[in-house]
Design an enzyme around this catalytic site. Structure first.
Site, PDB file in Angstrom:
ATOM      1  N   HIS A 158       8.618  -7.441  -2.873  1.00 32.62           N
ATOM      2  CA  HIS A 158       7.417  -7.777  -3.664  1.00 32.62           C
ATOM      3  C   HIS A 158       7.632  -9.080  -4.430  1.00 32.62           C
ATOM      4  O   HIS A 158       8.196  -9.062  -5.529  1.00 32.62           O
ATOM      5  CB  HIS A 158       7.109  -6.647  -4.665  1.00 32.62           C
ATOM      6  CG  HIS A 158       6.517  -5.449  -4.009  1.00 32.62           C
ATOM      7  ND1 HIS A 158       5.164  -5.328  -3.766  1.00 32.62           N
ATOM      8  CD2 HIS A 158       7.097  -4.326  -3.521  1.00 32.62           C
ATOM      9  CE1 HIS A 158       4.932  -4.174  -3.160  1.00 32.62           C
ATOM     10  NE2 HIS A 158       6.088  -3.546  -2.991  1.00 32.62           N
ATOM     11  N   TYR A 206       3.885  -3.105   2.614  1.00 30.08           N
ATOM     12  CA  TYR A 206       3.082  -2.442   3.646  1.00 30.08           C
ATOM     13  C   TYR A 206       2.393  -3.491   4.522  1.00 30.08           C
ATOM     14  O   TYR A 206       2.309  -3.349   5.742  1.00 30.08           O
ATOM     15  CB  TYR A 206       2.028  -1.540   2.980  1.00 30.08           C
ATOM     16  CG  TYR A 206       1.085  -0.865   3.961  1.00 30.08           C
ATOM     17  CD1 TYR A 206       1.455   0.297   4.618  1.00 30.08           C
ATOM     18  CD2 TYR A 206      -0.173  -1.410   4.239  1.00 30.08           C
ATOM     19  CE1 TYR A 206       0.595   0.911   5.526  1.00 30.08           C
ATOM     20  CE2 TYR A 206      -1.037  -0.808   5.141  1.00 30.08           C
ATOM     21  CZ  TYR A 206      -0.641   0.356   5.781  1.00 30.08           C
ATOM     22  OH  TYR A 206      -1.484   0.954   6.676  1.00 30.08           O
ATOM     23  N   GLY A 249     -18.214  -8.990 -30.523  1.00 29.38           N
ATOM     24  CA  GLY A 249     -17.070  -9.449 -31.311  1.00 29.38           C
ATOM     25  C   GLY A 249     -15.788  -9.314 -30.507  1.00 29.38           C
ATOM     26  O   GLY A 249     -14.723  -9.731 -30.952  1.00 29.38           O
ATOM     27  N   GLY A 250     -15.877  -8.741 -29.308  1.00 29.60           N
ATOM     28  CA  GLY A 250     -14.718  -8.651 -28.429  1.00 29.60           C
ATOM     29  C   GLY A 250     -14.510  -9.971 -27.688  1.00 29.60           C
ATOM     30  O   GLY A 250     -15.355 -10.863 -27.766  1.00 29.60           O
ATOM     31  N   VAL A 251     -13.380 -10.064 -26.965  1.00 23.12           N
ATOM     32  CA  VAL A 251     -13.021 -11.316 -26.306  1.00 23.12           C
ATOM     33  C   VAL A 251     -14.076 -11.728 -25.269  1.00 23.12           C
ATOM     34  O   VAL A 251     -14.560 -12.872 -25.270  1.00 23.12           O
ATOM     35  CB  VAL A 251     -11.660 -11.163 -25.559  1.00 23.12           C
ATOM     36  CG1 VAL A 251     -11.223 -12.480 -24.954  1.00 23.12           C
ATOM     37  CG2 VAL A 251     -10.609 -10.596 -26.474  1.00 23.12           C
ATOM     38  N   ASP A 252     -14.443 -10.801 -24.396  1.00 21.68           N
ATOM     39  CA  ASP A 252     -15.269 -11.174 -23.244  1.00 21.68           C
ATOM     40  C   ASP A 252     -16.660 -11.660 -23.656  1.00 21.68           C
ATOM     41  O   ASP A 252     -17.120 -12.710 -23.210  1.00 21.68           O
ATOM     42  CB  ASP A 252     -15.398  -9.995 -22.267  1.00 21.68           C
ATOM     43  CG  ASP A 252     -14.039  -9.476 -21.835  1.00 21.68           C
ATOM     44  OD1 ASP A 252     -13.054 -10.222 -21.991  1.00 21.68           O
ATOM     45  OD2 ASP A 252     -13.951  -8.336 -21.369  1.00 21.68           O
ATOM     46  N   SER A 253     -17.319 -10.892 -24.527  1.00 18.18           N
ATOM     47  CA  SER A 253     -18.677 -11.325 -24.893  1.00 18.18           C
ATOM     48  C   SER A 253     -18.621 -12.593 -25.736  1.00 18.18           C
ATOM     49  O   SER A 253     -19.510 -13.440 -25.654  1.00 18.18           O
ATOM     50  CB  SER A 253     -19.447 -10.208 -25.592  1.00 18.18           C
ATOM     51  OG  SER A 253     -18.826  -9.824 -26.786  1.00 18.18           O
ATOM     52  N   SER A 254     -17.556 -12.770 -26.513  1.00 11.19           N
ATOM     53  CA  SER A 254     -17.436 -14.000 -27.320  1.00 11.19           C
ATOM     54  C   SER A 254     -17.299 -15.220 -26.419  1.00 11.19           C
ATOM     55  O   SER A 254     -17.929 -16.256 -26.650  1.00 11.19           O
ATOM     56  CB  SER A 254     -16.224 -13.935 -28.246  1.00 11.19           C
ATOM     57  OG  SER A 254     -16.375 -12.895 -29.169  1.00 11.19           O
ATOM     58  N   GLY A 271       0.861  -1.186   0.000  1.00 10.66           N
ATOM     59  CA  GLY A 271       0.000   0.000   0.000  1.00 10.66           C
ATOM     60  C   GLY A 271       0.886   1.221   0.000  1.00 10.66           C
ATOM     61  O   GLY A 271       2.068   1.134   0.346  1.00 10.66           O
TER      62      GLY A 271
END
Ligand code: XMP
Length: 508
Positions: free
Chosen positions: A166, A81, A221-226, A53
């Site tokens: 990290h 943090y 036609g994008g990745v997510d909706s496809s 943080g």
């Protein structure tokens, strides 16, 4: 299912921590530090990771948590943090460090389950101005650096571990091993989070939820909706209707490709609404970029919901919302909590049984893995980001059907050459822009006065900043040559060598 909680204290790498955990086949979810302890207990986590943080534990306004969390009996790993916070909560001494450490630092590890198969000396990524001067009672030092006496500590009785560095960033040489050890040596995870079982489980859940009702999905036609469409099709087949609004501002042949993919490879009802004419009419004479965006957005909304109203089916409404759209940030400031911008607003007069978001637990790379396993073509699964307003923001000034065609043709040449030369996956984004400028040229013995086209190609990790891609000259030469020869009415090609900032990726 076994799960890890990433308790978010507002650091910049928090989603990365969850993704790294998931890469090790363990499901991780992120909650803000404001999540109540009761809720955390209820969810039954295998382990908890406190993130980094930007604050100092001494600052009373900085994120804190009730020390009771240290007594739940659930293993904890504190990072940066989060490491100092554990020390602070357990009564150790945290101070402003005499020397701040930033960047790659040599770390010396001692014997610990957390450092199994980590060499005694390795490089870690540090970024801190406070440090732990004395660890709390019951905690042993298990790592040091030249300037940091407590770079890692453990309380093996309570299974609490903390590292000042990290482990989630690749600059920490053995960071991935440290996370692996926490998950498998300390939390005793089994590694159940695999995409094949995600698909099977989700399909079963969708079947149970949808029953014999119907479901409608807006496909862009994008990745997510496809990928959402692929999952829903597998679950309920013809009970799924996908509505694809083609505003005529997609890349060359893209609309046809989307239609062919979903009508031939998947079982569903597919509705394509072709409405380029309607969009161009609304955009006639409009040159202001913001006004163009607004009109395209409004027209899209109207066409889409009119089509849904026509269906008149009170079933479910599905969306391709993914996990980053749902995470509440741990920055603790109500103003910066991420709005769920990718969730579509439904008009008041359209009623559904409920909203279904089958990808709401997945990060983008996981969505892509699911897409590949569902057999969605690579062109869709690995599609570059494409702005909602499409080519509308890549044609400067008024948009006409002729300009759209011209830009599509030039862009297709660029994409073809990039693919042939292996740049398709290497670059974050590349495309052509039609600036609406004519320049003088010569062709044969004739003077020409034709369109200029610009090529934009960028490398970036997060699209917040970007650099122009150093594409070799001979490839640029080939692209330029092909565009001016193959696309009528273009006589000049320029390459955009502007980074972001000061430029943006798109031109409008
Ligand atoms: P800029 O131009 O803001 O673009 O540097 C950053 C990334 O966002 C994409 N972009 C959009 N994506 N709707 C979207 O879904 C939009 O209106 C939009 N505008 C820009 C852009 O292509 C780049 O990947």
């Amino acid at each position: 299912m076994e799960k890890i909680l990433v308790l978010d204290f507002g650091g910049q790498y928090n989603q990365l921590i969850a993704r790294r955990v998931r890469d090790h086949r363990v499901y991780a979810e992120i909650l803000p530090y404001t999540a109540p302890l009761e809720e955390i207990k209820k969810r039954g986590y295998r382990g908890i990771i406190f993130t980094g943080g930007p604050n100092s534990v001494f600052d009373m306004s900085s994120p804190h948590y009730t020390a009771d969390i240290l007594s739940l009996g659930i293993p904890i790993l504190g990072i940066c943090y989060g490491c100092q916070l554990i020390s602070y909560m357990a009564g150790g001494e945290v101070k402003t460090a005499p020397v701040s450490e930033y960047g790659k630092i040599e770390f010396t590890a001692k014997e610990s389950k957390l450092f199994k198969n980590v060499p005694e000396k390795s490089v870690v990524w540090m970024s801190h101005t406070d440090y732990i001067a004395t660890p709390p009672e019951g905690y042993d030092i298990i790592g040091t650096t030249f300037d940091c006496p407590v770079a890692a500590m453990e309380n093996t009785k309570k299974d609490i571990y903390a590292v000042q560095f990290h482990p989630e960033v690749t600059h920490s040489e053995y960071g991935d091993r440290v996370l692996y050890n926490f998950l498998y040596e300390i939390c005793h995870c089994k590694g159940e989070w695999v995409m094949d079982s995600f698909i099977d489980d989700t399909v079963e859940k969708l079947k149970a939820q949808i029953g014999d009702k119907n479901v409608i999905l807006g496909l862009s036609g994008g990745v997510d909706s496809s990928v959402a469409a692929g999952l829903l099709s597998r679950a309920v087949g013809k009970q799924l209707t996908c509505v694809f609004v083609d505003q005529g501002l997609m890349r060359k042949d893209e609309g046809d490709f989307v239609e062919k993919t979903f009508t031939t490879l998947f079982d569903m009802n597919f509705i394509r609404v072709n409405c380029q004419e309607q969009f161009l009419k609304a955009l006639k004479g409009v040159t202001d970029p913001e006004e163009k965006r607004r009109i395209i957005g409004t027209e899209f909304f109207n066409v889409f919901w009119d089509e849904i109203r026509k269906q008149n089916d009170k079933g479910y409404f599905a969306q391709g919302t993914i996990y980053p759209d749902c995470i509440e940030s741990g920055k603790g400031d109500a103003d910066v909590i991420k709005t769920h911008h990718n969730r579509v607003k439904t008009p008041e007069d359209v009623e559904f049984l409920g909203i279904i978001e089958p990808l709401a637990d997945l990060f983008k790379d996981e969505v892509r893995r699911v897409g590949e396993r569902l057999g969605i073509p690579r062109e869709l699964v690995w599609r570059q980001p494409f702005p909602g307003p499409g080519l509308g923001v890549r044609i400067i000034g008024e948009i006409t059907a002729e300009k759209v065609k011209l830009l599509q043709e030039a862009d297709a040449v660029l994409r073809d050459e990039m693919a042939k030369n292996g740049y398709e996956r290497e670059l974050a984004q590349f495309f052509c822009v039609l600036p609406g400028v004519n320049t003088v040229g010569v062709m044969g013995d004739h003077r020409t006065y034709e369109n200029l086209v610009a090529i934009r190609a960028v490398t970036t990790d997060d699209f917040m900043t970007a650099d122009w891609a150093r594409i070799p000259y001979d490839i640029l030469a080939k692209v330029s040559n092909r565009i001016t020869n193959e696309v009528k009415n273009i006589n000049r090609v320029v390459y955009d060598i502007t980074s972001k900032p000061p430029g943006t990726v798109e031109w409008e």
